[in-house]
Design a protein around this motif. Structure first.
Motif, PDB file in Angstrom:
ATOM      1  N   ALA A  18      35.601  37.595  28.787  1.00  0.00           N
ATOM      2  CA  ALA A  18      36.403  37.316  29.981  1.00  0.00           C
ATOM      3  C   ALA A  18      36.172  38.396  31.029  1.00  0.00           C
ATOM      4  O   ALA A  18      36.042  38.108  32.224  1.00  0.00           O
ATOM      5  CB  ALA A  18      37.883  37.235  29.617  1.00  0.00           C
ATOM      6  N   LEU A  19      36.082  39.619  30.576  1.00  0.00           N
ATOM      7  CA  LEU A  19      35.843  40.754  31.463  1.00  0.00           C
ATOM      8  C   LEU A  19      34.472  40.624  32.127  1.00  0.00           C
ATOM      9  O   LEU A  19      34.311  40.876  33.317  1.00  0.00           O
ATOM     10  CB  LEU A  19      35.959  42.026  30.632  1.00  0.00           C
ATOM     11  N   SER A  20      33.470  40.206  31.359  1.00  0.00           N
ATOM     12  CA  SER A  20      32.122  40.090  31.918  1.00  0.00           C
ATOM     13  C   SER A  20      31.993  38.897  32.857  1.00  0.00           C
ATOM     14  O   SER A  20      31.163  38.910  33.762  1.00  0.00           O
ATOM     15  CB  SER A  20      31.085  39.953  30.800  1.00  0.00           C
ATOM     16  N   SER A  21      32.799  37.845  32.642  1.00  0.00           N
ATOM     17  CA  SER A  21      32.680  36.663  33.513  1.00  0.00           C
ATOM     18  C   SER A  21      33.446  36.807  34.817  1.00  0.00           C
ATOM     19  O   SER A  21      33.117  36.122  35.779  1.00  0.00           O
ATOM     20  CB  SER A  21      33.200  35.395  32.834  1.00  0.00           C
ATOM     21  N   GLY A  22      34.484  37.620  34.851  1.00  0.00           N
ATOM     22  CA  GLY A  22      35.300  37.691  36.069  1.00  0.00           C
ATOM     23  C   GLY A  22      36.174  36.462  36.182  1.00  0.00           C
ATOM     24  O   GLY A  22      37.300  36.439  35.700  1.00  0.00           O
ATOM     25  N   SER A 210      32.075  41.691  38.081  1.00  0.00           N
ATOM     26  CA  SER A 210      33.202  41.507  38.988  1.00  0.00           C
ATOM     27  C   SER A 210      34.240  42.586  38.754  1.00  0.00           C
ATOM     28  O   SER A 210      34.664  42.809  37.631  1.00  0.00           O
ATOM     29  CB  SER A 210      33.826  40.131  38.752  1.00  0.00           C
ATOM     30  N   ALA A 211      34.646  43.260  39.815  1.00  0.00           N
ATOM     31  CA  ALA A 211      35.627  44.336  39.643  1.00  0.00           C
ATOM     32  C   ALA A 211      36.843  44.142  40.540  1.00  0.00           C
ATOM     33  O   ALA A 211      37.641  45.045  40.703  1.00  0.00           O
ATOM     34  CB  ALA A 211      34.978  45.684  39.919  1.00  0.00           C
ATOM     35  N   ILE A 214      41.086  40.338  40.230  1.00  0.00           N
ATOM     36  CA  ILE A 214      41.125  39.166  39.367  1.00  0.00           C
ATOM     37  C   ILE A 214      40.558  39.482  37.986  1.00  0.00           C
ATOM     38  O   ILE A 214      40.787  38.743  37.047  1.00  0.00           O
ATOM     39  CB  ILE A 214      40.343  37.978  39.982  1.00  0.00           C
ATOM     40  N   ASN A 215      39.819  40.582  37.846  1.00  0.00           N
ATOM     41  CA  ASN A 215      39.208  40.872  36.546  1.00  0.00           C
ATOM     42  C   ASN A 215      40.268  41.311  35.532  1.00  0.00           C
ATOM     43  O   ASN A 215      41.029  42.254  35.773  1.00  0.00           O
ATOM     44  CB  ASN A 215      38.127  41.941  36.684  1.00  0.00           C
ATOM     45  N   ILE A 216      40.264  40.639  34.409  1.00  0.00           N
ATOM     46  CA  ILE A 216      41.248  40.918  33.366  1.00  0.00           C
ATOM     47  C   ILE A 216      41.171  42.376  32.879  1.00  0.00           C
ATOM     48  O   ILE A 216      42.172  42.964  32.481  1.00  0.00           O
ATOM     49  CB  ILE A 216      41.064  39.915  32.188  1.00  0.00           C
ATOM     50  N   GLY A 217      39.971  42.952  32.976  1.00  0.00           N
ATOM     51  CA  GLY A 217      39.782  44.332  32.532  1.00  0.00           C
ATOM     52  C   GLY A 217      40.470  45.349  33.425  1.00  0.00           C
ATOM     53  O   GLY A 217      40.716  46.485  33.023  1.00  0.00           O
ATOM     54  N   ARG A 218      40.794  44.950  34.652  1.00  0.00           N
ATOM     55  CA  ARG A 218      41.546  45.846  35.527  1.00  0.00           C
ATOM     56  C   ARG A 218      43.037  45.626  35.355  1.00  0.00           C
ATOM     57  O   ARG A 218      43.843  46.557  35.488  1.00  0.00           O
ATOM     58  CB  ARG A 218      41.184  45.576  36.990  1.00  0.00           C
ATOM     59  N   LEU A 219      43.384  44.387  35.096  1.00  0.00           N
ATOM     60  CA  LEU A 219      44.809  44.048  35.052  1.00  0.00           C
ATOM     61  C   LEU A 219      45.520  44.587  33.808  1.00  0.00           C
ATOM     62  O   LEU A 219      46.606  45.150  33.876  1.00  0.00           O
ATOM     63  CB  LEU A 219      44.909  42.527  35.088  1.00  0.00           C
ATOM     64  N   LEU A 220      44.858  44.397  32.679  1.00  0.00           N
ATOM     65  CA  LEU A 220      45.503  44.714  31.408  1.00  0.00           C
ATOM     66  C   LEU A 220      45.983  46.170  31.292  1.00  0.00           C
ATOM     67  O   LEU A 220      47.124  46.403  30.888  1.00  0.00           O
ATOM     68  CB  LEU A 220      44.531  44.369  30.273  1.00  0.00           C
ATOM     69  N   PRO A 221      45.148  47.161  31.665  1.00  0.00           N
ATOM     70  CA  PRO A 221      45.610  48.546  31.498  1.00  0.00           C
ATOM     71  C   PRO A 221      46.824  48.882  32.354  1.00  0.00           C
ATOM     72  O   PRO A 221      47.537  49.846  32.062  1.00  0.00           O
ATOM     73  CB  PRO A 221      44.389  49.385  31.908  1.00  0.00           C
TER      74      PRO A 221
END
Ligand SMILES: *Cc1c(COP(=O)(O)O)cnc(C)c1O
Length: 427
Positions: A18-22, A210-211, A214-221
């Motif tokens: 999910a993080l890699s797809s954006g 994608s940074a 919307i990227n889940i990798g930014r939201l979660l932390p």
């Protein structure tokens, strides 16, 4: 744990995928398939960065179970939570402020950007990080990815609509980041980024990362500071706090809603918008209307149609009534933002950035309950707005001072997809 699209598509992806797809394949945004409950997690003690990083790893673990990144989680958290995130009590006895701006670019986006960059690094991520920014995203992302070998950041910002110091943070990264001043507003920048990600050929050729928020990798932390601050507040004051959150694209606020859903002691969420009032109008009428972006003093919140709104409505199954039970949304115009900055020292003993000032003004409208105002940026980033209103200069934090001495480089481009696409394919 798997991640699903807000639009109901059938793909169930791992966190790394999910993080890699954006974006999800159906154009929606990724959300966790469920929210783990918090169990007996204890607040991060003395608030040192080591304790906060350990707390973060414990909190986020259920979201990464069985993911390739799972074993690396403690290290990822140490890299992301490398600066203090203190809460301080204000003189009125019921209000506190959560300072999210002690990272490398003096804005809350450092948390998400650093976690995402650490994840990409761990996943072996060379490629082009393509990001649209209305101010602070670009700097935070460029700073975080400058530590990732093989990654280059392309930053699109609306020309003339970011502060001089913000622009410095976008345009002084030398080889590791390329900055573009787009002749248009933030939505025009975001539209170019969205089209690039929708274009298979471009995606593959540049290995796009994608940074955006919307990227889940930014939201979660971002869950981490809401969880920690609410637990610490409950322990200290015996009551769960509400949060007042300066909001634009709703990336920061969605994390607070998720923390609430997980069961952290959050009484209520008050969203503070500037004159861009699509979400406050939705709370009032139940109708969401995309509006053109208005320029305001709180420029990092100048978003006409917040993309994370989709995550919010998904969380509440599209129902307004339960959303209204948990939250409220306010619009603060420039005059009120200016007043809040001007009165910051006399009323609160504090200097506010324009975004935080919007939240402070909302807090001043709310009753005598416990509220934590979320401070999203250091006021020194917006000195041209803040200093004339408080009649003195704002001390520049060392991280920002380092950037101010460097040379700027950026290109000005039209909001023209075909021309931008050609650049992406040729550069
Ligand atoms: C990005 C930003 C906001 C808005 O956050 P969203 O996640 O877009 O709602 C508020 N304040 C500052 C200083 C920001 O940089």
């Amino acid at each position: 744990m798997k991640y699903l699209s807000t639009r109901g598509g059938t793909s169930r992806l791992s966190f790394s995928e999910a993080l890699s797809s954006g974006l999800a394949p159906d154009g929606g945004l990724f959300v966790p398939e469920r929210f783990p409950t918090i169990g007996g997690i204890a607040p991060p003690g003395d608030g040192s960065t080591a304790r906060l990083a350990a707390f973060a790893a414990e909190l986020l673990e259920p979201f990464l179970v069985e993911d390739p990144l799972w074993p690396a989680l403690p290290e990822l958290c140490r890299r992301a939570f490398s600066f203090p995130i203190p809460t301080r009590a204000l003189p009125d006895g019921t209000t506190s402020v959560l300072d999210l701006f002690h990272g490398p670019t003096a804005a809350f986006k450092d948390v998400g950007a650093r976690f995402l960059a650490a994840c990409c690094d761990r996943l072996g991520g060379g490629g082009t990080v393509l990001v649209a920014t209305s101010g602070d995203t670009g700097g935070a992302v460029a700073a975080a990815f400058s530590e990732v070998p093989g990654a280059e950041t392309w930053i699109l910002f609306p020309r003339g609509r970011v502060s001089a110091r913000q622009r410095k943070q976008l345009t002084t990264w030398g080889r590791s980041a390329r900055a573009f001043a787009v002749e248009g507003d933030f939505d025009a920048c975001q539209a170019l980024v969205k089209r690039a990600f929708a274009d298979e050929e471009v995606r593959r050729a540049r290995r796009l990362i994608s940074a955006n928020s919307i990227n889940i990798g930014r939201l979660l932390p971002q869950l981490v500071y809401y969880a920690a601050a609410s637990l610490q507040h409950l322990r200290r004051r015996g009551v769960p706090p509400g949060f007042v959150i300066p909001s634009g694209n709703l990336g920061n606020a969605v994390a607070a809603f998720w923390a609430l859903r997980m069961g952290f002691p959050i009484r209520r969420i008050a969203l503070a918008f500037n004159a861009n009032r699509a979400v406050p109008d939705f709370f009032a009428t139940g109708e969401f209307r995309r509006a053109p972006t208005l320029e305001t003093l709180a420029s990092a919140m100048d978003v006409g149609a917040p993309s994370n709104f989709e995550r919010l409505t998904h969380l509440y199954g599209g129902d307004l009534a339960p959303l209204r039970r948990d939250a409220e949304a306010h619009s603060v115009d420039d005059a009120a933002i200016g007043d809040a900055i001007e009165q910051g020292l006399s009323r609160w003993g504090s200097v506010w950035c324009p975004h935080t000032a919007a939240a402070v003004r909302v807090r001043e409208r709310l009753g005598a309950a416990d509220w934590i105002v979320v401070a999203t940026a250091h006021p020194a980033k917006f000195e041209t707005i803040v200093e004339p209103r408080i009649g003195r200069s704002v001390e520049v934090p060392p991280t920002l001072a380092a950037v101010l001495g460097r040379e700027e480089r950026f290109e000005t481009i039209a909001p023209d997809w075909e021309a931008f696409r050609a650049m992406l394919l040729s550069a």
